[in-house]
Design an enzyme around this catalytic site. Structure first.
Site, PDB file in Angstrom:
ATOM      1  CG  HIS A 374      -2.137  -0.817   1.065  1.00 25.46           C
ATOM      2  ND1 HIS A 374      -3.306  -0.358   0.526  1.00 25.46           N
ATOM      3  CD2 HIS A 374      -2.339  -2.121   1.356  1.00 25.46           C
ATOM      4  CE1 HIS A 374      -4.194  -1.346   0.506  1.00 25.46           C
ATOM      5  NE2 HIS A 374      -3.629  -2.426   1.002  1.00 25.46           N
ATOM      6  CE  LYS A 565      -6.656  14.015  -0.494  1.00 29.47           C
ATOM      7  NZ  LYS A 565      -6.580  12.768  -1.229  1.00 29.47           N
ATOM      8  NE  ARG A 566      -5.011  10.386   9.659  1.00 28.31           N
ATOM      9  CZ  ARG A 566      -4.818   9.534  10.662  1.00 28.31           C
ATOM     10  NH1 ARG A 566      -5.679   8.551  10.873  1.00 28.31           N
ATOM     11  NH2 ARG A 566      -3.794   9.668  11.488  1.00 28.31           N
ATOM     12  CE  LYS A 571      -3.129  10.991   2.597  1.00 25.48           C
ATOM     13  NZ  LYS A 571      -3.971  10.273   1.600  1.00 25.48           N
ATOM     14  CB  THR A 673     -10.268   5.048  -2.135  1.00 27.05           C
ATOM     15  OG1 THR A 673      -9.991   5.426  -0.781  1.00 27.05           O
ATOM     16  CG2 THR A 673      -9.547   3.772  -2.477  1.00 27.05           C
ATOM     17  CE  LYS A 677     -13.775   6.952  -0.295  1.00 22.57           C
ATOM     18  NZ  LYS A 677     -13.428   7.258   1.119  1.00 22.57           N
TER      19      LYS A 677
HETATM   20  C1  PLP Z   1     -12.070   7.452   1.413  1.00 21.01           C
HETATM   21  C2  PLP Z   1     -11.629   7.830   2.752  1.00 21.01           C
HETATM   22  C3  PLP Z   1     -10.267   8.053   3.005  1.00 21.01           C
HETATM   23  C4  PLP Z   1      -9.216   7.946   1.931  1.00 21.01           C
HETATM   24  O1  PLP Z   1      -9.129   9.201   1.282  1.00 21.01           O
HETATM   25  P1  PLP Z   1      -7.893   9.535   0.313  1.00 21.01           P
HETATM   26  O2  PLP Z   1      -8.309  10.850  -0.284  1.00 21.01           O
HETATM   27  O3  PLP Z   1      -7.838   8.454  -0.710  1.00 21.01           O
HETATM   28  O4  PLP Z   1      -6.681   9.629   1.149  1.00 21.01           O
HETATM   29  C5  PLP Z   1      -9.890   8.400   4.277  1.00 21.01           C
HETATM   30  N1  PLP Z   1     -10.787   8.529   5.272  1.00 21.01           N
HETATM   31  C6  PLP Z   1     -12.112   8.346   5.063  1.00 21.01           C
HETATM   32  C7  PLP Z   1     -13.063   8.520   6.205  1.00 21.01           C
HETATM   33  C8  PLP Z   1     -12.566   7.982   3.808  1.00 21.01           C
HETATM   34  O5  PLP Z   1     -13.878   7.766   3.619  1.00 21.01           O
END
Ligand code: PLP
Length: 843
Positions: A374, A565-566, A571, A673, A677
């Site tokens: 990952h 995101k985190r 990032k 991911t 979304k």
């Molecule tokens: C989808 C999701 C992530 C991953 O987000 P990235 O933009 O791909 O880092 C992290 N936390 C939550 C709660 C999510 O739903």
């Protein structure tokens, strides 16, 4: 039913059962029943949580009927089962998702209304199980949904953390961490299985002996034994009867009291042993993409993997199978290296406990495991010091040495005398202090190795796993991540769901490629109008939520520009902030300049020990304070930090987004991911060529994607020739002005020291090359603003983005894993009526 029954008795039997019936009246009655007999309350004194629990049990009964049919079919057919081993499962709330997958959302809504209640309020009552940090844990959750929806036999194995990821509060702009007490009001979705327990050994030493047949054997004398108890949660697929299980392990002491200590009068010491044992599943380590080299973390990993493998062996033998065929009945997937100790543990169980000879055991082990990598970040590659490892898992260290000895013999045959290569492939890092390398163990012990996006897999082959790729190229493949459209479109965006279904039917929900048919409507002005209207409504909903949570009033007509995101330097949330300050400067220079109104929304947690990430949160909030209050801005820019980003909040955020910020340094985001979304919900992406952004752009077309920044090779080349951020600072007046403004203390009430560490990092090192990508990002954002002025064309691009997202359903990912790694087939589950009587009990 027997011939002796009279018609009235038969009619009575045909009345719907309160625990399984799906009519509105039956659901209403079941709800009342559960309030009385499970919660022990009547409506006048019931709390909202009591009503929620009663509803949850009503839904769970319907799941259990399907689960029992599923389990019986699996046993009867001796099927091959996918075991998804993951230290994290970020499931999100279960109630509404189960209603969708059961297909009873509307019936339940009516039953709840007839009971004088509001379904949305009850859904909001559920505390989400935050048993993950971010993308990796959420991927495991999407995969559980797709496995069930595709009718693949599967078990998700993990840890039932008593405290999941902390709740985030913002105090004076800083993150504060609050313990996540997700279990305090009870968890109606899990079933406690006190009878399903396994002992897990820790510490101590090993002894060799010769058994009665003269075989050399080793026994492990531990100094501690922990018991793992199973808690099962049913995971129902979409519009199918398959309900797989998520089996999470809780740690307990094997006996409640240490009687010896008790007898000598040490009551507290005896109880303390129990407390210490339970520590293992107490809390999720809140680090994303960063290893925690703590003994307790290694114990957590070993604990859940050992319980899971013992459980798999028991299932296999209970079904009358020989261990020689273990790999024919189980495909175990390692979700990153967190469960990689499973390779050594399966060898130990087969060789030491079940007396299978080494070569046979090794063949079974390799055929059982697959490994998903990952991350390319070096700080996320797990390694354990030999001392820590050997004192916690002495037998596993011996087994790893033996695996390594045999593996390196093969390596030497292929590359005689290449000492450097042998050292790199070794399971033991001997460059300084000695370490066990978990990625190397996972690679050697698996028959399949995959990355999570096309670019990521290529980079793995060229960089961190290059030697393994050259040694066994046939093991490698790519499996681009996906997300489940059930939760991330149907559940979170009901307006968009009904608009889409009104045009193309609802087959797209489990065949996401069908969204392509939407392209026929791109030139339909009326459809575009409806599309815009739905986006506006989701933006209004989010605007209301923002006002409620932060007090900030935002304009729903402005461009919603979102990064959730985190928080991590790679990032680059701070690059986004540099753009905000650039626009702010533009307004300050010319308050009447033409500017597209934007609302910048951020959300995300920082690891509590990650100082820079926490400073970035403070930075965002400090810039927000100044920009939002400046009269010159005239509300054209708003900056919001939404606290406590989690799955529940994601369900509100992704549907309301117009611009998705996917701006990581090229080569560092494995897949992402969140990017999927957003795009599925009609946001356009501004992004680098990183992770799955590359494939998203390929699918939606370059004209529908805002690309900026250096490519991975360009980043490597820039660093190779010696990157100097000062050159960018000195040669770009706009960038210099932004940096100087931050340094002036204007965002920190005159404190010029507060953001100094952030600025120093950018100016003196800038490992994530923000300054090198700055101008390209600003120019690209200008193209975004220009495009947004043409609302009609923006809508066309939005529709096309959604129409071309078929590839990013987790159903597609799971199909690829099934065919190319796991070799498993779907099993159709028929609902068994009266399963109770078939199980030999009288109804
Ligand atoms: C989808 C999701 C992530 C991953 O987000 P990235 O933009 O791909 O880092 C992290 N936390 C939550 C709660 C999510 O739903």
């Amino acid at each position: 039913m027997t011939a002796s029954m009279d018609p009235a008795q038969i009619a009575a039997l045909q009345i719907e059962d309160d625990r399984t019936g799906l009519s509105i009246e039956t659901l209403r009655r079941a709800l009342a029943d559960n309030l009385f007999y499970i919660q022990g309350k009547y409506p006048e004194i019931a709390t909202k949580n009591d009503f929620y629990m009663a509803l949850a049990y009503t839904v769970r009964d319907r799941l259990l009927k399907r689960w029992i049919s599923t389990t019986r079919a699996y046993v009867k057919n001796n099927v091959k089962v996918v075991c998804y081993l993951s230290a994290e499962f970020l499931m999100g709330p279960h109630l509404a998702n189960n209603l969708i997958n059961l297909g009873i959302y509307e019936q339940i809504r009516k039953a709840v209304e007839e009971s004088g209640l509001n379904l949305e309020e009850l859904i909001e009552q559920e505390e989400e199980p935050g048993l993950g940090n971010g993308g990796l844990g959420r991927l495991a959750a999407c995969y559980m949904d797709s496995l069930s929806s595709l009718e693949i036999p599967a078990i998700g194995y993990g840890i039932r953390y008593e405290f999941g990821i902390f709740d985030q509060e913002i105090r004076n702009g800083w993150q504060a961490e609050i313990t996540d007490k997700w279990l305090q009001w009870g968890n109606p979705w899990e079933i406690h299985r006190p009878e399903l327990g396994y002992n897990v050994k820790l510490g101590g030493h090993t002894e060799s002996y010769t058994d009665e047949h003269g075989n050399y054997r080793v026994r492990w004398i531990p100094n501690q034994i922990i018991k793992g108890i199973a808690y099962d949660t049913p995971i129902l697929g979409y519009q199918v009867n398959t309900a797989n299980i998520l089996r999470l392990w809780k740690a307990e002491a094997p006996e409640s009291f240490d009687f010896q200590a008790f007898n000598i009068g040490d009551y507290y010491g005896a109880v303390n042993k129990k407390v210490v044992s339970e520590n293992i599943s107490k809390v999720l380590y809140p680090n994303d993409e960063q290893v925690q080299g703590k003994q307790l973390r290694l114990e957590q990993q070993y604990f859940f993997v050992s319980c899971s493998l013992q459980n798999m062996i028991r299932i296999h033998q209970d079904h009358g199978n020989s261990l020689e065929t273990f790999h024919e009945n189980f495909a175990a997937q390692l979700n990153d290296t967190h469960p990689a100790i499973g390779v050594a543990e399966l060898m130990r169980l087969l060789v030491d406990e079940h007396h299978i000879d080494w070569d046979k055991a090794w063949d079974i082990t390799q055929k059982t495991f697959g490994y998903t990598n990952h991350t390319l970040l070096p700080e996320a590659l797990e390694k354990w010091s030999i001392n820590l490892f050997g004192s916690t898992l002495p037998r596993h260290l011996e087994i790893i040495y033996e695996i390594n000895r045999r593996f390196l013999d093969q390596v030497r045959l292929k590359y005689p005398h290449d000492v450097a290569k042998i050292a790199r492939l070794s399971l033991i890092d001997e460059t300084g202090d000695r370490y066990v390398r978990m990625a190397n163990l996972a690679c050697v012990g698996s028959h399949a190795i995959n990355g999570v996006a096309a670019l990521h897999t290529e980079l793995l082959k060229q960089t961190v796993l290059r030697d393994f790729y050259e040694f066994s190229p046939e093991k490698f493949s790519n499996k681009t991540n996906g997300v489940t459209p059930r939760r991330w479109i149907v559940l979170s965006n009901p307006g968009l769901t009904s608009l889409i279904s009104s045009k193309i039917g609802d087959n797209w929900i489990n065949h996401l490629e069908d969204l392509r048919q939407l392209e026929r409507f791109v030139e339909d002005a009326n459809f575009r109008q409806q599309w815009r209207q739905i986006k506006l409504e989701t933006k209004r909903n989010l605007a209301n939520y923002i006002q409620k949570k932060t007090g900030v009033v935002v304009n729903p007509e402005s461009l919603f520009d979102i990064q959730v995101k985190r928080i991590h330097e790679y990032k680059r949330q701070h690059l986004n902030v540099l753009h905000i300050i650039t626009l702010y400067n533009r307004i300050k220079h010319n308050p009447d300049c033409e500017i597209v109104p934007r609302t910048f929304i951020f959300g995300g947690k920082a690891a509590p020990g990650y100082y820079m990430a926490k400073l970035i949160i403070k930075f965002i909030n400090s810039v927000a304070e100044v920009v939002n209050a400046d009269p010159d801005v005239r509300d054209r820019l708003k900056v919001v930090f939404l606290p406590d980003y989690n799955v529940t909040l994601g369900q509100k955020v992704y549907p309301a987004a117009e611009l998705s910020e996917q701006i990581s340094t090229a080569g560092l985001e494995a897949s992402g991911t969140g990017n999927m979304k957003f795009s599925m919900n009609g946001a356009l992406t501004i992004g680098t060529l990183d992770g799955a952004n590359v494939e998203i752009r390929e699918e939606v077309g370059e004209e529908n994607f805002f690309l900026f920044g250096l490519r991975t090779e360009e980043v490597y080349a820039l660093k190779a020739r010696g990157y100097n951020p000062w050159e960018y600072y000195n040669s770009n007046p706009q960038l210099k002005e932004v940096i100087d403004l931050i340094a002036s203390g204007i965002f920190s009430h005159g404190d010029t020291g507060l953001f100094r560490p952030l600025l120093d990092s950018l100016l003196y090192h800038d490992p994530f090359i923000l300054l090198a990508d700055y101008q390209s990002y600003i120019d690209c954002q200008e193209r975004v603003s220009q495009a947004y002025r043409d609302q009609d064309n923006w809508t066309r691009m939005s529709i096309v983005n959604v129409a071309r997202m078929g590839k990013f359903s987790s159903d597609r990912s799971i199909r690829e894993y099934c065919q190319e790694i796991w070799n498993v087939e779907p099993v159709t589950i028929e609902l068994e009526e009266y399963v109770q009587s078939k199980a030999g009990l009288n109804v």
